[in-house]
Design a protein around this motif. Structure first.
Motif, PDB file in Angstrom:
ATOM      1  N   MET A 262       0.855  -1.175   0.000  1.00  0.00           N
ATOM      2  CA  MET A 262       0.000   0.000   0.000  1.00  0.00           C
ATOM      3  C   MET A 262       0.899   1.236   0.000  1.00  0.00           C
ATOM      4  SD  MET A 262      -3.197   1.086   2.506  1.00  0.00           S
ATOM      5  CE  MET A 262      -3.808  -0.605   2.514  1.00  0.00           C
ATOM      6  N   ILE A 263       0.619   2.183  -0.890  1.00  0.00           N
ATOM      7  CA  ILE A 263       1.334   3.446  -0.919  1.00  0.00           C
ATOM      8  C   ILE A 263       0.616   4.410   0.021  1.00  0.00           C
ATOM      9  CG2 ILE A 263       2.030   5.405  -2.344  1.00  0.00           C
ATOM     10  CD1 ILE A 263       3.551   2.782  -2.897  1.00  0.00           C
ATOM     11  N   VAL A 264       1.362   5.015   0.933  1.00  0.00           N
ATOM     12  CA  VAL A 264       0.798   5.954   1.895  1.00  0.00           C
ATOM     13  C   VAL A 264       1.378   7.345   1.618  1.00  0.00           C
ATOM     14  CG1 VAL A 264       0.577   6.577   4.329  1.00  0.00           C
ATOM     15  CG2 VAL A 264       0.518   4.163   3.642  1.00  0.00           C
ATOM     16  N   VAL A 265       0.494   8.299   1.389  1.00  0.00           N
ATOM     17  CA  VAL A 265       0.880   9.678   1.118  1.00  0.00           C
ATOM     18  C   VAL A 265       0.385  10.551   2.261  1.00  0.00           C
ATOM     19  CG1 VAL A 265       0.622  11.652  -0.445  1.00  0.00           C
ATOM     20  CG2 VAL A 265       0.795   9.327  -1.364  1.00  0.00           C
ATOM     21  N   VAL A 266       1.311  11.263   2.907  1.00  0.00           N
ATOM     22  CA  VAL A 266       0.954  12.193   3.972  1.00  0.00           C
ATOM     23  C   VAL A 266       1.314  13.598   3.497  1.00  0.00           C
ATOM     24  CG1 VAL A 266       1.199  12.814   6.390  1.00  0.00           C
ATOM     25  CG2 VAL A 266       1.487  10.422   5.695  1.00  0.00           C
ATOM     26  N   CYS A 267       0.305  14.435   3.319  1.00  0.00           N
ATOM     27  CA  CYS A 267       0.505  15.811   2.863  1.00  0.00           C
ATOM     28  C   CYS A 267       0.255  16.746   4.038  1.00  0.00           C
ATOM     29  CB  CYS A 267      -0.447  16.115   1.704  1.00  0.00           C
ATOM     30  SG  CYS A 267      -0.296  17.792   1.048  1.00  0.00           S
ATOM     31  N   ASN A 268       1.312  17.352   4.547  1.00  0.00           N
ATOM     32  CA  ASN A 268       1.226  18.177   5.749  1.00  0.00           C
ATOM     33  C   ASN A 268       1.583  19.625   5.418  1.00  0.00           C
ATOM     34  OD1 ASN A 268       0.705  18.427   8.539  1.00  0.00           O
ATOM     35  ND2 ASN A 268       2.886  18.335   9.033  1.00  0.00           N
ATOM     36  N   ARG A 269       1.149  20.523   6.259  1.00  0.00           N
ATOM     37  CA  ARG A 269       1.512  21.937   6.116  1.00  0.00           C
ATOM     38  C   ARG A 269       2.723  22.245   6.987  1.00  0.00           C
ATOM     39  NH1 ARG A 269      -1.659  26.426   9.291  1.00  0.00           N
ATOM     40  NH2 ARG A 269       0.483  27.191   9.192  1.00  0.00           N
ATOM     41  N   THR A 270       3.271  23.423   6.812  1.00  0.00           N
ATOM     42  CA  THR A 270       4.397  23.869   7.617  1.00  0.00           C
ATOM     43  C   THR A 270       4.078  25.245   8.187  1.00  0.00           C
ATOM     44  OG1 THR A 270       6.809  24.172   7.624  1.00  0.00           O
ATOM     45  CG2 THR A 270       5.619  24.934   5.659  1.00  0.00           C
ATOM     46  N   GLY A 271       5.046  25.841   8.897  1.00  0.00           N
ATOM     47  CA  GLY A 271       4.882  27.197   9.408  1.00  0.00           C
ATOM     48  C   GLY A 271       4.368  27.255  10.826  1.00  0.00           C
ATOM     49  N   GLU A 272       4.094  28.493  11.276  1.00  0.00           N
ATOM     50  CA  GLU A 272       3.589  28.755  12.619  1.00  0.00           C
ATOM     51  C   GLU A 272       2.269  29.501  12.542  1.00  0.00           C
ATOM     52  OE1 GLU A 272       6.485  30.728  15.027  1.00  0.00           O
ATOM     53  OE2 GLU A 272       8.037  29.225  14.658  1.00  0.00           O
ATOM     54  N   GLU A 273       1.435  29.275  13.566  1.00  0.00           N
ATOM     55  CA  GLU A 273       0.102  29.874  13.558  1.00  0.00           C
ATOM     56  C   GLU A 273      -0.397  29.989  14.985  1.00  0.00           C
ATOM     57  OE1 GLU A 273      -2.607  28.737  10.094  1.00  0.00           O
ATOM     58  OE2 GLU A 273      -3.628  27.854  11.829  1.00  0.00           O
ATOM     59  N   ASN A 274      -0.616  31.194  15.444  1.00  0.00           N
ATOM     60  CA  ASN A 274      -1.144  31.425  16.796  1.00  0.00           C
ATOM     61  C   ASN A 274      -0.397  30.620  17.852  1.00  0.00           C
ATOM     62  OD1 ASN A 274      -3.030  33.235  15.843  1.00  0.00           O
ATOM     63  ND2 ASN A 274      -4.687  31.740  15.711  1.00  0.00           N
ATOM     64  N   GLY A 275       0.936  30.645  17.769  1.00  0.00           N
ATOM     65  CA  GLY A 275       1.770  29.998  18.773  1.00  0.00           C
ATOM     66  C   GLY A 275       2.006  28.521  18.563  1.00  0.00           C
ATOM     67  N   LYS A 276       1.463  27.926  17.499  1.00  0.00           N
ATOM     68  CA  LYS A 276       1.663  26.511  17.202  1.00  0.00           C
ATOM     69  C   LYS A 276       2.550  26.363  15.969  1.00  0.00           C
ATOM     70  CE  LYS A 276      -1.180  25.152  20.455  1.00  0.00           C
ATOM     71  NZ  LYS A 276      -0.687  24.443  21.675  1.00  0.00           N
ATOM     72  N   THR A 277       3.471  25.378  16.029  1.00  0.00           N
ATOM     73  CA  THR A 277       4.382  25.104  14.920  1.00  0.00           C
ATOM     74  C   THR A 277       4.017  23.775  14.283  1.00  0.00           C
ATOM     75  OG1 THR A 277       6.164  26.304  16.031  1.00  0.00           O
ATOM     76  CG2 THR A 277       6.800  24.818  14.250  1.00  0.00           C
ATOM     77  N   PHE A 278       3.981  23.758  12.955  1.00  0.00           N
ATOM     78  CA  PHE A 278       3.567  22.562  12.228  1.00  0.00           C
ATOM     79  C   PHE A 278       4.781  21.819  11.686  1.00  0.00           C
ATOM     80  CE2 PHE A 278       0.031  25.402  12.450  1.00  0.00           C
ATOM     81  CZ  PHE A 278      -1.043  24.572  12.713  1.00  0.00           C
ATOM     82  N   ALA A 279       4.611  20.509  11.497  1.00  0.00           N
ATOM     83  CA  ALA A 279       5.744  19.608  11.267  1.00  0.00           C
ATOM     84  C   ALA A 279       6.249  19.561   9.833  1.00  0.00           C
ATOM     85  CB  ALA A 279       5.369  18.186  11.714  1.00  0.00           C
ATOM     86  N   GLY A 280       5.471  20.062   8.859  1.00  0.00           N
ATOM     87  CA  GLY A 280       5.906  19.866   7.474  1.00  0.00           C
ATOM     88  C   GLY A 280       6.153  18.383   7.232  1.00  0.00           C
ATOM     89  N   SER A 281       7.315  18.065   6.627  1.00  0.00           N
ATOM     90  CA  SER A 281       7.759  16.669   6.485  1.00  0.00           C
ATOM     91  C   SER A 281       6.785  15.793   5.692  1.00  0.00           C
ATOM     92  CB  SER A 281       8.023  16.026   7.855  1.00  0.00           C
ATOM     93  OG  SER A 281       8.920  16.801   8.622  1.00  0.00           O
TER      94      SER A 281
END
Length: 314
Positions: A262-281
């Motif tokens: 099975m191919i697994v695709v994870v599409c994530n965002r990056t950056g910071e928003e209201n004190g929270k940091t997102f993982a990108g990757s």
């Protein structure tokens, strides 16, 4: 045995500006401009990418809720899918109908809750002629969602032409379990992984606004998060022989594994928003039943913004 065929998937990863929908749409359009018609099978954009994610409550997000098929995210996806002659997934905050909103508020009040349900954390899929194919509502809500969103009723699977074929789908915290369940490595539950297996999926797509782990921050890649995503999909790669499994992702094939891939695709965002940091990757994995390890094919950086195209054989 059929010969492998190419599968071409693109993910868009960037840092949206919260509440600046048209700015974010323009950024997404800029990043996708390099794609040529018929050069790609599927384009994925993250959870709530045009609105931003970290809204405090129902009042804060209400101005940015979108009507299905009519909002800016749907318009963008329809336009892009039609231009590229491919399928396009993107997450968006869906506005509930007046009837749904009224019922959801009554249900929340009767259960002792004090949050007003005005929308759903949703995703839309458009097809090669710019047509609406389907949509999905996030089932396992994250704490941020619970202040405004009505949960979905279960995961989704779409039957699409080759090379996509059977594609199962979830949004971010769908990878985790519902509040009422306790989880162990051996026994799970592994809700979305088992769901994808039960539907004989070829591809599992997750659109995320996943927070950075905060670990090894000097590293360009959030390895803790990449390993966590793979661990939560354990049924897709586990070997039932004792002592034959490891949670660590690898970048080489297990020659002894011959189970279903099975191919697994994870599409994530990056950056910071209201004190929270997102993982990108954002990442693509090959997970083969019985291999004992998940295989990482490629990933983006935790702060990287851009478009990544993956061309693999399936």
């Amino acid at each position: 045995m059929a010969s492998p065929i190419p599968l071409r998937i693109a993910v868009v990863q960037f840092s949206p500006k919260i509440g600046q929908v048209q700015v974010n749409v323009a950024r997404a359009r800029e990043l996708c401009r390099q794609l040529k018609p018929r050069s790609i099978d599927l384009v994925c954009l993250p959870e709530m990418i045009m609105s931003g994610y970290n809204f405090q409550d129902a009042s804060a997000i209400s101005p940015f809720l979108e009507h299905p098929k009519k909002g800016p995210t749907s318009q963008f996806c329809s336009e892009l899918a039609g231009r590229l002659k491919c399928y396009v997934f993107a997450g968006y905050p869906e506005r509930l109908t007046d009837e749904e909103a009224s019922l959801s508020t009554e249900e929340s009040t009767s259960e002792g809750g004090n949050s007003r349900k005005v929308g759903a954390n949703s995703a839309v899929l458009y097809g090669p002629n710019g047509e609406w194919v389907g949509h999905y509502r996030k089932t396992n809500l994250f704490v941020t969602d619970k202040s405004w969103a009505k949960p979905g009723t279960g995961f989704a699977t779409f039957l699409l032409p080759s090379p996509l074929r059977t594609l199962s789908f979830g949004i971010c915290n769908d990878l985790n379990i519902s509040d009422s369940d306790t989880w162990t490595t051996e026994d799970g539950p592994y809700e979305i992984a088992n769901y994808a297996l039960s539907h004989n999926a070829n591809i599992l797509v997750l659109l995320n606004a996943w927070l950075d782990s905060g670990k090894e921050e000097v590293e360009d890649t959030d390895w803790y998060t990449l390993n966590y995503w793979a661990a939560r999909l354990r049924p897709l790669w586990v070997n039932n022989l004792a002592g034959s499994n490891t949670g660590e992702i690898v970048e080489e094939d297990n020659e002894n594994a011959n189970g279903k891939e099975m191919i697994v695709v994870v599409c994530n965002r990056t950056g910071e928003e209201n004190g929270k940091t997102f993982a990108g990757s954002s990442a693509i994995y090959s997970m083969r039943q019985g291999s004992g390890r998940p295989k990482l094919l490629d990933m983006m950086g935790r702060k990287e913004e851009g478009l990544r195209v993956w061309n693999i054989l399936v």
